[in-house]
Every structure is written in C-alpha cells, then in structure tokens.
Motif scaffolding. Structure first.
Motif, PDB file in Angstrom:
ATOM      1  N   GLN A  12      11.452 138.264  29.515  1.00 35.06           N
ATOM      2  CA  GLN A  12      12.666 138.639  28.600  1.00 35.06           C
ATOM      3  C   GLN A  12      12.616 137.289  27.796  1.00 35.06           C
ATOM      4  N   PHE A  13      12.408 135.748  28.100  1.00 33.45           N
ATOM      5  CA  PHE A  13      12.729 134.973  27.271  1.00 33.45           C
ATOM      6  C   PHE A  13      11.672 134.406  26.398  1.00 33.45           C
ATOM      7  N   ALA A  14      10.671 134.891  26.822  1.00 34.28           N
ATOM      8  CA  ALA A  14       9.177 135.074  26.004  1.00 34.28           C
ATOM      9  C   ALA A  14       9.485 136.390  24.414  1.00 34.28           C
ATOM     10  N   ASP A  15      10.379 137.363  24.978  1.00 37.68           N
ATOM     11  CA  ASP A  15      10.547 138.070  23.850  1.00 37.68           C
ATOM     12  C   ASP A  15      11.228 136.941  23.020  1.00 37.68           C
ATOM     13  N   THR A  16      12.568 136.440  23.691  1.00 37.35           N
ATOM     14  CA  THR A  16      13.683 136.583  22.620  1.00 37.35           C
ATOM     15  C   THR A  16      13.096 134.812  21.932  1.00 37.35           C
ATOM     16  N   PHE A  17      12.431 134.126  22.320  1.00 38.25           N
ATOM     17  CA  PHE A  17      12.097 133.590  21.940  1.00 38.25           C
ATOM     18  C   PHE A  17      10.670 133.743  20.518  1.00 38.25           C
ATOM     19  N   ASN A  18      10.162 134.251  20.962  1.00 37.86           N
ATOM     20  CA  ASN A  18       9.356 134.658  19.355  1.00 37.86           C
ATOM     21  C   ASN A  18       9.909 135.693  18.253  1.00 37.86           C
ATOM     22  N   LYS A  19      11.144 136.180  19.019  1.00 36.14           N
ATOM     23  CA  LYS A  19      12.114 136.337  18.179  1.00 36.14           C
ATOM     24  C   LYS A  19      12.513 136.025  16.954  1.00 36.14           C
ATOM     25  N   TYR A  20      13.239 135.051  17.800  1.00 38.90           N
ATOM     26  CA  TYR A  20      14.037 133.345  16.889  1.00 38.90           C
ATOM     27  C   TYR A  20      13.391 132.775  16.419  1.00 38.90           C
ATOM     28  N   LYS A  30      24.775 132.997  21.805  1.00 41.44           N
ATOM     29  CA  LYS A  30      24.794 134.320  23.024  1.00 41.44           C
ATOM     30  C   LYS A  30      23.997 134.169  23.989  1.00 41.44           C
ATOM     31  N   GLU A  31      22.422 134.422  23.492  1.00 39.48           N
ATOM     32  CA  GLU A  31      21.643 134.329  23.929  1.00 39.48           C
ATOM     33  C   GLU A  31      20.858 133.828  24.905  1.00 39.48           C
ATOM     34  N   VAL A  32      21.286 132.109  24.825  1.00 45.39           N
ATOM     35  CA  VAL A  32      21.243 131.576  26.099  1.00 45.39           C
ATOM     36  C   VAL A  32      22.007 131.561  27.084  1.00 45.39           C
ATOM     37  N   LEU A  33      23.301 131.748  26.402  1.00 43.43           N
ATOM     38  CA  LEU A  33      23.922 131.660  27.510  1.00 43.43           C
ATOM     39  C   LEU A  33      23.643 133.135  28.501  1.00 43.43           C
ATOM     40  N   THR A  34      23.439 133.734  28.154  1.00 48.29           N
ATOM     41  CA  THR A  34      22.884 135.085  29.102  1.00 48.29           C
ATOM     42  C   THR A  34      22.147 135.400  29.632  1.00 48.29           C
ATOM     43  N   TYR A  35      21.052 134.232  29.102  1.00 50.45           N
ATOM     44  CA  TYR A  35      20.009 133.511  30.007  1.00 50.45           C
ATOM     45  C   TYR A  35      20.819 132.999  31.436  1.00 50.45           C
ATOM     46  N   ASP A  36      21.121 132.119  30.400  1.00 47.39           N
ATOM     47  CA  ASP A  36      22.056 131.217  32.053  1.00 47.39           C
ATOM     48  C   ASP A  36      22.266 131.819  32.626  1.00 47.39           C
ATOM     49  N   PHE A  37      22.989 132.697  32.399  1.00 49.12           N
ATOM     50  CA  PHE A  37      24.465 133.184  33.340  1.00 49.12           C
ATOM     51  C   PHE A  37      23.288 133.931  34.815  1.00 49.12           C
ATOM     52  N   SER A  38      22.208 135.154  33.632  1.00 43.50           N
ATOM     53  CA  SER A  38      21.558 135.675  34.613  1.00 43.50           C
ATOM     54  C   SER A  38      20.315 134.827  35.431  1.00 43.50           C
TER      55      SER A  38
END
Length: 284
Positions: free
Chosen positions: A225-233, A172-180
C-alpha cells in the motif's frame, strides 16, 4: 498635474508600489504588491496545533518497543530473515506528517497573500481609476491589469492552491500509514509475547507459526500500500513540477531564470498624462 507612477517590473522579487492619482494631481491611493521572494510563514497557532496532535518521536519509540517480541516470535517460528526485512520496510516507510502539514499551511499563507494582493490592485483600479478617468490610456491600463498583472497573480495562486491540496493529502496519507503501523505492532506484540511462552509445546508452536504467517501477510500488505501511495504522489508531484515549469515561461524569457525576467513595462502611452481625461473635465 503630476505624472502617473507605475511599477517598472511587477515580476520583481521585492515588493512594489503603484500610486494612483486623482484629477488634482494628488495621490489618492497606494497599492503594494509583489513578495520578498519567500513563501509566507504559517501561523504559529497552526504549527503548534499540528505538533501537539502528533508526536512522531513517541510513535517511533512505541513501534520499536512493540517490535522486540515480534522479532523474537518470528525468529522462533522460522521467519527470522523474512520478518526482519518486512519489519525494517514497515518502519523505514514511517514519516512525520507534521512536515507536510507545515508545508500545507505555508502554501495556504502564500495563496492568501497572492489573492489579497491581486484584489487590492484590481479593486483599487475600479474604485479610484475607472470612476475618475476616461481615455485611451485607461483602456490600455485596464488591459495591462487584466491580461498581464492579474493573470500572473491568478497563475501563481492556482499553483499555490494545488500545492496546498497535495501537501494536505500527503499529510493524511502519512498519518494514516503511521497509525496503521502502530496498530499492527501494538496488536501483534502481546499475542507473540503470550505464544512465546508455549512455543516449546507442539500446539503452541503451531499457533506461533499461524500468527507469524498472519503478521507477515499484514506487514507485506502495508508495504504494498505504501508503494502504491508513493507512486501515486510521485505522479502528482511530477504533474505539478511540469506546471511550475510552464509558469516560469510567464515570468522569464524562454522560461529560463538565467536568461532574465520578461519585460512587463506598460505601453508608454499609459504614462502620457495627456491621454488621461478626468471625468469631471469631460462633464464640463
């Protein structure tokens, strides 16, 4: 009466069988459990649906097509280097969400197989063994199932469930980022294309400069936002890795596969047929 037959090593990679005998010495049920060491494959329908719903190559082509007027506009406004760096960062962070959805389905299939095998063994015991036999061996056998075999199934199933959930969240995170990223490029490209026509005029240049600042701010926010998501996962996957490390301790000596699997043989008394008393005889 034939001797009871139990699998020697439930942790072995090859599928094993457990034969359950009745009081007459005949096999009344055979339960197969264990895996071939491979994760079960997701259904063809699940894979086809995910790939049909998202075409990663098409998305890349669309974003790259929209990037051309954006690059020219940023360069004309004096942000050529900064703009190129941010655009590269945005595009480099794109990912194919289908890869995560496929892994989600693989872990779901693995969970289904583990839970199904555990229930087959457990229900077979209560359906075929407990109602027909009594004695000390029955108690030992039940403890073996409850605290060794079924416990190991539960531990594996818990990891499979967490992995499937993590893969789904990343999908879901990757799909959201791609469409954004696509939305950002698709909305900015026509604006830059229009402003470039008037960039020679002072008013048009100011408008182009303003649009460039807005775009760079939005792109920088996406990268953050990508960096934050990356660190989270990274943190979540690290926790799962630690759990998997703990899990190896259940199956291998010192938690090290190189040392060899744990000895999971049952108490020898379980295979002593004299310790198994058919309930029919007990009633006589």
């Amino acid at each position: 009466m034939a001797k009871l037959n139990f699998p020697d090593d439930p942790a072995a990679s090859a599928p094993r069988q457990m034969h359950i005998y009745g009081a007459d010495g005949k096999i009344v049920n055979t339960v197969t459990f264990g895996t071939d060491g491979k994760i079960a494959s997701p259904s063809v329908m699940g894979k086809a649906t995910a790939k049909q719903a998202f075409d990663f190559k098409k998305l890349l082509e669309d974003i790259r097509g929209h990037s051309n007027p954006i690059k020219v506009g940023l360069s004309t406004a004096g942000f050529g280097v900064a703009g190129a760096v941010l655009l590269l960062a945005v595009v480099s962070n794109l990912g194919n969400p289908v890869l995560f959805s496929d892994r989600r389905e693989e872990w779901k299939a693995q969970l289904e197989g583990l839970k199904g095998a555990a229930w087959d063994v457990w229900l077979s015991y209560f359906s075929d063994v407990a109602p027909a036999w009594r004695g000390h061996a029955v108690e030992i056998f039940q403890q073996y199932l409850r605290f060794k075999l079924i416990g190991m199934f539960d531990q594996l199933a818990a990891i499979a469930k967490e992995m499937s959930g993590t893969m789904n969240n990343q999908y879901k995170e990757v799909l959201t980022y791609d469409f954004s990223a696509l939305a950002l490029a698709a909305t900015a490209a026509p604006v830059f294309r229009a402003l470039l026509k008037f960039s020679a005029h002072p008013v048009g240049r100011v408008a182009l400069l303003s649009q460039s600042v807005i775009f760079l701010g939005a792109a920088a926010n996406m990268v953050k936002q990508f960096a934050d998501t990356f660190n989270k996962y990274q943190s979540e996957l690290n926790d799962l890795e630690l759990k998997l490390t703990d899990l190896t301790g259940i199956f291998y000596l010192m938690g090290n596969p190189a040392v060899g699997p744990r000895e999971l043989h049952m108490d020898p008394n379980v295979t002593d047929i004299s310790l198994w008393t058919p309930l029919e005889e007990d009633k006589k």
